[in-house]
Each structure stands twice: as structure tokens, then as C-alpha cells.
Scaffold this active site. Structure first.
Site, PDB file in Angstrom:
ATOM      1  CB  CYS A 129      -2.775  -2.233   7.258  1.00  0.00           C
ATOM      2  SG  CYS A 129      -1.336  -1.181   6.986  1.00  0.00           S
ATOM      3  CE  LYS A 194       3.178  -1.912   2.333  1.00  0.00           C
ATOM      4  NZ  LYS A 194       1.948  -1.140   2.369  1.00  0.00           N
ATOM      5  CE  LYS A 247       4.962   0.364  -0.574  1.00  0.00           C
ATOM      6  NZ  LYS A 247       3.790   0.507   0.211  1.00  0.00           N
TER       7      LYS A 247
HETATM    8  C1  PBG Z   1      -0.397   1.687   2.877  1.00  0.00           C
HETATM    9  C2  PBG Z   1       0.792   2.014   2.051  1.00  0.00           C
HETATM   10  C3  PBG Z   1       2.055   2.463   2.446  1.00  0.00           C
HETATM   11  C4  PBG Z   1       2.764   2.720   1.274  1.00  0.00           C
HETATM   12  C5  PBG Z   1       1.937   2.396   0.219  1.00  0.00           C
HETATM   13  N1  PBG Z   1       0.736   1.947   0.715  1.00  0.00           N
HETATM   14  C6  PBG Z   1       2.592   2.730   3.792  1.00  0.00           C
HETATM   15  C7  PBG Z   1       2.858   1.625   4.707  1.00  0.00           C
HETATM   16  O1  PBG Z   1       2.653   0.444   4.415  1.00  0.00           O
HETATM   17  O2  PBG Z   1       3.257   1.952   5.829  1.00  0.00           O
HETATM   18  C8  PBG Z   1       4.151   3.273   1.192  1.00  0.00           C
HETATM   19  C9  PBG Z   1       4.447   4.056  -0.041  1.00  0.00           C
HETATM   20  C10 PBG Z   1       5.662   4.900   0.028  1.00  0.00           C
HETATM   21  O3  PBG Z   1       6.436   4.876   1.009  1.00  0.00           O
HETATM   22  O4  PBG Z   1       5.897   5.639  -0.944  1.00  0.00           O
HETATM   23  N2  PBG Z   1      -0.302   0.521   3.613  1.00  0.00           N
END
Ligand code: PBG
Length: 327
Positions: A129, A194, A247
Site C-alpha cells: 500500500c 483497519k 474494518k
Molecule cells: C486496499 C483495500 C483492501 C480492502 C479494502 N481496501 C485490501 C487490503 O487491505 O488488503 C479489503 C476489502 C475487502 O476485503 O472487501 N488497501
């Protein structure tokens, strides 16, 4: 039996049960995540997420209209570029796939509310990221690229931006760039708490964004930590977040409930790809009742205190609300 208190009295009949409900659900709070990709005239089903698709820009408008008519009035867009590089150039390309999808959306379905996911992992060749140096994801160097990405989304018409990268200081960096460029009124929904989660597995297949080495644990949070989630939420609020997010959703409702006691801002929860995939797989086997499971998952998030629920089941939930199955 001599009993004055009989809780069952208030469970007698659907009318009374609905009257005394503590949690009410409204389709206006739903957000539907969507994937847009390069190319023309293609709608591709995602293997690990049956019923979810990647759309080329020319085909995404019809989906916006379908959702809008079903009562889902907000979408969150993820881009899948053809070209990936170390600097995630396509993330902030004014003609990138998300930027074009926004313009198409504003043209075809102007009343839809467009939120964009701001992150680099779908755009970097290594799938992390942020910017990499010697195997490390660099924080401060990444902020500039995230801010550029958010600005290019706002310029293309995004109504709200949602940074999901988990770099420190990204909300402040994005706020500053938006404010300095005439976008003072574009809100930031921060993916604040997150967690580094296996529940993102199907998404990474959908977006082709799995990291090519290592994992995301140096920036996403350790799932053993609840108080740290609150710390991240508070920091994002100080930096100027308008909405904070937890999340994944289902296994993290303790974070939502604790945050609800401390925070007056709207709180969002994202029911992620793995939650969707589990329900779909069990339903396909005939082992669970899909609608009822989805209803319980959604209502439990609202009961814990969310104001906004981001879910791949947004349309089905809107329909259930309309039919009075939940609400
Ligand atoms: C991007 C992002 C992710 C998700 C949302 N934005 C993937 C991650 O962080 O690996 C996951 C969303 C989902 O699993 O539905 N960073």
C-alpha cells in the site's frame, strides 16, 4: 406462577415486536463497494465472490442505475489498472480507471453518491500500500502519493474519499491537499481501525492486489488489539477525518461498540470480501439461509453502533428493508 416481569409480553406478535425494536435500519446508510477495470464492454464475475463483478468503465453506468433504483444511493469505487509500477502511477493518473468511472457515473447516474477508495496496493507492482525501499514500506514518502491520488479523485468528481492504506498521518496529508486545491467540502472517510485480516483474501483476488512479498502487518493493525483501534480512530479525528471506519465488520463489533461510546462522528463498518464469501459458500451448499444470515450480520453492526454499513450485500439489504423483513 406469580411473576410481574415477563419479557415475553413484548414479543407477542409482529406489530408489537416492531414497535419496541431498539435498532432501525435505513437503506440511506448503505454503501456498495465496486470494482472498475480497464478495457471495453466487459463484466467479469469474481471467482471467490460469486455475484460480484469487475466492470469496464463503459459498463459500470448500468450497474449504478440498477443500484440507485433499488435504493442504494452510495457506492465505493476500487480501480484495477492494466499497468502497475513501483510508484503506483495509475492511482493518480487523471485518465485512470477510477477517474474515468467517476466521470461516467456523474454523466449516467448523477444522483448517485461516489466515494473512492484511496490506496496504492491495486496500483503497485509489488502489491503493497506504499512506496518500498529495501523491503520496507515507507510512510512519509507514501503520503505524497496518497494525497495526489485523493486530489485526482476529487478533480474527477468524487463526492468523498476513503483512505485505506493505514500510513500514519495520511488523513492530515489528504485534508491539506484537498483544502489547498478548492476541495474543502469533500469529506474524508478514514479506514481508521483497519486490521491485518485474512478476511480480505477474496478482495485481493478480485483486485489482483496481494502483496508479492511479506504481509501488511507493518501498517495494518494486529487483531489482538482493541484499545489500539480506538487510538487510531482518535488520531484520525484529530487529523480531520469526517467519518471513521472499523474494518472488517463482523469479528470487530467490539471496536465499533467501544468507539460508539467515545466518538460523536459517524462510524462506518465494512463487511469485507471474506465475510461475503463465507456466506455465499455456505448458502450455495444449502447449509444456511442466506437472507437471514445477511440480515443478522447487518443488524448486528447497527446494533453495535454503526451509522454507515459498507457491504457487498447492499442491494439485497435495501430490498429486505423495502419488504419490511428488516428495518
Ligand atoms: C486496499 C483495500 C483492501 C480492502 C479494502 N481496501 C485490501 C487490503 O487491505 O488488503 C479489503 C476489502 C475487502 O476485503 O472487501 N488497501
Amino acid at each position: 406462577m406469580d411473576m410481574t416481569v415477563r419479557p415475553r409480553r413484548l414479543r407477542n406478535g409482529e406489530t408489537l415486536r416492531k414497535m419496541v425494536r431498539e435498532t432501525r435500519v435505513d437503506a440511506a446508510s448503505l454503501v456498495y463497494p465496486m470494482f472498475v477495470m480497464e478495457g471495453t464492454d466487459k463484466v467479469e464475475e469474481i471467482d471467490a465472490m460469486p455475484g460480484q463483478y469487475r466492470y469496464t468503465v463503459d459498463r459500470v453506468g448500468e450497474k449504478f442505475k440498477e443500484l440507485f433504483e433499488a435504493g442504494v444511493h452510495a457506492v465505493m469505487l476500487f480501480g484495477i489498472p492494466d499497468k502497475k509500477d513501483e510508484q503506483a502511477s495509475e492511482a493518480y493518473n487523471p485518465c485512470g480507471v477510477v477517474q474515468r468511472a467517476l466521470k461516467e457515473g456523474k454523466r449516467v447516474c448523477p444522483d448517485m453518491y461516489y466515494i473512492t477508495d484511496v490506496c496504492l496496493c491495486e496500483y503497485t507492482s509489488h502489491g503493497h500500500c506504499g512506496v518500498i525501499c529495501d523491503g520496507d514500506v515507507l510512510n512519509d514518502e507514501t503520503l505524497e502519493l496518497l494525497a495526489k491520488t485523493a486530489l485526482s479523485h476529487a478533480e474527477a468528481g468524487a463526492d468523498m474519499v476513503a483512505p485505506s492504506d493505514m500510513m500514519d498521518g495520511r488523513v492530515a496529508a489528504i485534508r491539506e491537499v484537498l483544502d489547498n486545491n478548492g476541495f474543502k467540502n469533500v469529506p474524508i472517510m478514514a479506514y481508521s481501525a483497519k486490521y491485518a485480516s485474512a478476511f480480505y483474501g477474496p478482495f485481493r483476488e478480485a483486485a489482483g492486489s496481494a502483496p508479492s512479498f511479506g504481509d501488511r502487518k507493518s501498517y495494518q493493525m494486529d487483531f489482538h488489539n482493541g484499545r489500539e483501534g480506538i487510538k487510531e480512530i482518535m488520531l484520525d479525528i484529530e487529523e480531520g477525518a469526517d467519518i471513521v471506519m472499523v474494518k472488517p465488520a463482523m469479528s470487530y463489533l467490539d471496536i465499533v461498540a467501544n468507539a460508539r461510546d467515545m466518538v460523536d462522528l459517524p462510524i462506518a463498518a465494512y463487511s469485507v470480501s471474506g465475510e461475503y464469501a463465507m456466506v455465499k459458500a455456505a448458502a450455495a451448499k444449502g447449509w444456511i439461509d442466506e437472507d437471514r444470515i445477511v440480515a443478522e450480520m447487518a443488524v448486528s453492526a447497527y446494533r453495535a453502533g454503526v451509522d454507515i454499513y459498507i457491504t457487498y450485500y447492499a442491494k439485497e439489504i435495501a430490498e429486505m428493508i423495502q419488504k419490511g423483513i428488516i428495518g
